[in-house]
Design a protein around this motif. Structure first.
Motif, PDB file in Angstrom:
ATOM      1  N   MET A  36      30.921 -33.952 -26.709  1.00  0.00           N
ATOM      2  CA  MET A  36      30.961 -34.664 -25.437  1.00  0.00           C
ATOM      3  C   MET A  36      29.800 -34.256 -24.536  1.00  0.00           C
ATOM      4  N   TYR A  37      29.137 -35.277 -23.940  1.00  0.00           N
ATOM      5  CA  TYR A  37      28.097 -34.981 -22.950  1.00  0.00           C
ATOM      6  C   TYR A  37      28.328 -35.693 -21.622  1.00  0.00           C
ATOM      7  N   LEU A  51      29.190 -34.482 -16.100  1.00  0.00           N
ATOM      8  CA  LEU A  51      28.056 -34.199 -16.970  1.00  0.00           C
ATOM      9  C   LEU A  51      27.891 -32.696 -17.174  1.00  0.00           C
ATOM     10  N   LYS A  52      27.405 -32.333 -18.339  1.00  0.00           N
ATOM     11  CA  LYS A  52      27.151 -30.937 -18.656  1.00  0.00           C
ATOM     12  C   LYS A  52      25.829 -30.507 -18.011  1.00  0.00           C
ATOM     13  N   VAL A  53      25.798 -29.291 -17.460  1.00  0.00           N
ATOM     14  CA  VAL A  53      24.585 -28.733 -16.852  1.00  0.00           C
ATOM     15  C   VAL A  53      24.497 -27.245 -17.154  1.00  0.00           C
ATOM     16  N   LYS A  54      23.311 -26.702 -16.979  1.00  0.00           N
ATOM     17  CA  LYS A  54      23.161 -25.248 -17.025  1.00  0.00           C
ATOM     18  C   LYS A  54      23.823 -24.719 -15.750  1.00  0.00           C
ATOM     19  N   PRO A  55      24.509 -23.577 -15.815  1.00  0.00           N
ATOM     20  CA  PRO A  55      25.218 -23.066 -14.635  1.00  0.00           C
ATOM     21  C   PRO A  55      24.360 -22.956 -13.376  1.00  0.00           C
ATOM     22  N   HIS A  78      29.868 -25.139 -16.080  1.00  0.00           N
ATOM     23  CA  HIS A  78      29.025 -25.891 -17.011  1.00  0.00           C
ATOM     24  C   HIS A  78      29.073 -27.404 -16.825  1.00  0.00           C
ATOM     25  N   TRP A  79      29.908 -27.881 -15.906  1.00  0.00           N
ATOM     26  CA  TRP A  79      30.058 -29.324 -15.704  1.00  0.00           C
ATOM     27  C   TRP A  79      30.029 -29.654 -14.217  1.00  0.00           C
ATOM     28  N   ILE A  80      29.445 -30.814 -13.911  1.00  0.00           N
ATOM     29  CA  ILE A  80      29.460 -31.344 -12.550  1.00  0.00           C
ATOM     30  C   ILE A  80      30.039 -32.750 -12.587  1.00  0.00           C
ATOM     31  N   THR A  81      30.539 -33.201 -11.456  1.00  0.00           N
ATOM     32  CA  THR A  81      31.007 -34.575 -11.325  1.00  0.00           C
ATOM     33  C   THR A  81      30.165 -35.241 -10.242  1.00  0.00           C
ATOM     34  N   ALA A 102      20.752 -33.735 -23.748  1.00  0.00           N
ATOM     35  CA  ALA A 102      19.824 -32.770 -24.345  1.00  0.00           C
ATOM     36  C   ALA A 102      20.474 -31.399 -24.535  1.00  0.00           C
ATOM     37  N   LEU A 103      21.281 -30.967 -23.573  1.00  0.00           N
ATOM     38  CA  LEU A 103      21.986 -29.680 -23.713  1.00  0.00           C
ATOM     39  C   LEU A 103      22.905 -29.691 -24.925  1.00  0.00           C
ATOM     40  N   VAL A 104      23.609 -30.792 -25.112  1.00  0.00           N
ATOM     41  CA  VAL A 104      24.520 -30.893 -26.249  1.00  0.00           C
ATOM     42  C   VAL A 104      23.730 -30.920 -27.556  1.00  0.00           C
ATOM     43  N   VAL A 105      22.658 -31.687 -27.598  1.00  0.00           N
ATOM     44  CA  VAL A 105      21.832 -31.754 -28.814  1.00  0.00           C
ATOM     45  C   VAL A 105      21.277 -30.375 -29.150  1.00  0.00           C
TER      46      VAL A 105
END
Length: 118
Positions: A36-37, A51-55, A78-81, A102-105
């Protein structure tokens, strides 16, 4: 980006992106290689995307934009809305979707990335 239609178009343009419904028919989850991304509710009164993000990036974004909140029902580090209401510039939101992908990949095994030519 102010609609689910626009979000779907941005995600569909990413290689091997898939729309799935693992949490029921009202929660649309975008995945790459089964991971999931991005996710959004199809029946929300005020649409948003998680969405996933760097902390560190997530913290900076929440400070810079009051509309960006910690990931709803997700790991808050690790996630933002982000609301889909124009309060966050379109270019930034597109960048955040692409960054989440890209983070997930990057987290995939080398073999998985090679199988997908990523």
């Amino acid at each position: 980006m102010q609609s689910l239609t626009e979000l779907r178009q941005v995600c569909a343009a990413l290689p091997h992106s898939q729309e799935t419904f693992p949490f029921g028919l009202t929660t649309l989850v975008f995945k790459v290689a089964g991971k999931m991304y991005a996710l959004t509710s199809l029946d929300a009164e005020h649409p948003s995307v998680s969405l996933k993000v760097k902390p560190d990036d997530g913290e900076e974004l929440r400070t810079a934009f009051s509309a960006i909140t910690p990931g709803y029902h997700l790991n808050k580090r690790h996630w933002i809305t982000v609301p889909l209401d124009g309060s966050v510039p379109d270019a930034l939101l597109r960048e955040l979707v692409q960054g989440s992908y890209a983070l997930v990949v990057r987290g995939l095994t080398r073999t998985a990335r090679e199988e997908l030519n990523l």
